[in-house]
Design a protein around this motif. Sequence first.
Motif, mmCIF file in Angstrom:
data_model
loop_
_atom_site.group_PDB
_atom_site.id
_atom_site.type_symbol
_atom_site.label_atom_id
_atom_site.label_comp_id
_atom_site.label_asym_id
_atom_site.label_seq_id
_atom_site.Cartn_x
_atom_site.Cartn_y
_atom_site.Cartn_z
ATOM 1 N N UNK A 136 5.840 2.637 10.120
ATOM 2 C CA UNK A 136 4.894 2.856 11.224
ATOM 3 C C UNK A 136 4.583 4.341 11.424
ATOM 4 N N UNK A 137 4.169 4.982 10.346
ATOM 5 C CA UNK A 137 3.853 6.413 10.356
ATOM 6 C C UNK A 137 2.353 6.680 10.256
ATOM 7 N N UNK A 138 1.534 5.682 10.526
ATOM 8 C CA UNK A 138 0.090 5.837 10.414
ATOM 9 C C UNK A 138 -0.471 6.981 11.236
ATOM 10 N N UNK A 185 7.148 11.714 6.796
ATOM 11 C CA UNK A 185 5.710 11.592 7.054
ATOM 12 C C UNK A 185 5.194 12.581 8.095
ATOM 13 N N UNK A 186 6.072 13.096 8.928
ATOM 14 C CA UNK A 186 5.614 13.982 10.006
ATOM 15 C C UNK A 186 5.814 15.462 9.714
ATOM 16 N N UNK A 198 8.683 0.512 4.762
ATOM 17 C CA UNK A 198 9.586 -0.532 5.240
ATOM 18 C C UNK A 198 8.875 -1.616 6.030
ATOM 19 N N UNK A 199 7.768 -2.124 5.527
ATOM 20 C CA UNK A 199 6.950 -3.163 6.148
ATOM 21 C C UNK A 199 6.433 -2.708 7.516
ATOM 22 N N UNK A 200 5.642 -1.666 7.482
ATOM 23 C CA UNK A 200 5.034 -1.151 8.715
ATOM 24 C C UNK A 200 4.115 -2.189 9.340
ATOM 25 N N UNK A 201 4.051 -2.161 10.668
ATOM 26 C CA UNK A 201 3.150 -3.066 11.385
ATOM 27 C C UNK A 201 1.895 -2.338 11.863
ATOM 28 N N UNK A 205 -3.618 3.882 5.397
ATOM 29 C CA UNK A 205 -3.845 5.338 5.403
ATOM 30 C C UNK A 205 -3.553 5.902 4.017
ATOM 31 N N UNK A 206 -2.457 5.472 3.423
ATOM 32 C CA UNK A 206 -2.097 5.949 2.086
ATOM 33 C C UNK A 206 -3.124 5.490 1.058
#
Length: 141
Positions: free
Chosen positions: A15-17, A93-94, A42-45, A51-52
């Motif tokens: 969840x790093x979108x 990611x940040x 890890x199966x982001x929701x 984005x990637x």
Amino acid sequence: MANHPFFSVVIPTLNEGKYLPKLLKLLTTQTYRDFEVILVDGISTDNTVAVFEKVISHLPKARYYIVKKQNVGYQRNYGAKNAKGKYLVFLDADVAVEKTFLEELHIITVKKKFVFATTWIVPDSNKTADKIMVLLGNLGQ
């Protein structure tokens, strides 16, 4: 560029979108281009993978994996196992890197013949507690 890149940049995500676009933009503008980017999600929701996918064509040898285990250490290791580069670079990611980050890392790696290296971390806030924690982490490296 060689068949195997010099660096494999591994980015574990969950969840790093919201944060990922900044890092990806910085990776697309790197002055040193002999690297691959491996995203391990890890199966982001949220929209992390989308984005990637939007920038994958602007990154050298980029690919992603979706894993069931939501554990940053596991995801880093998974990316490392699938990496083809001579050296691994782990980024969250940040984080933000300068456009010459990989170029400078390449120069120092070749010059010093590093086996392992880490960076000095800078806190992203002016809070005293954050500064102390980051300083302690840096001193422990």
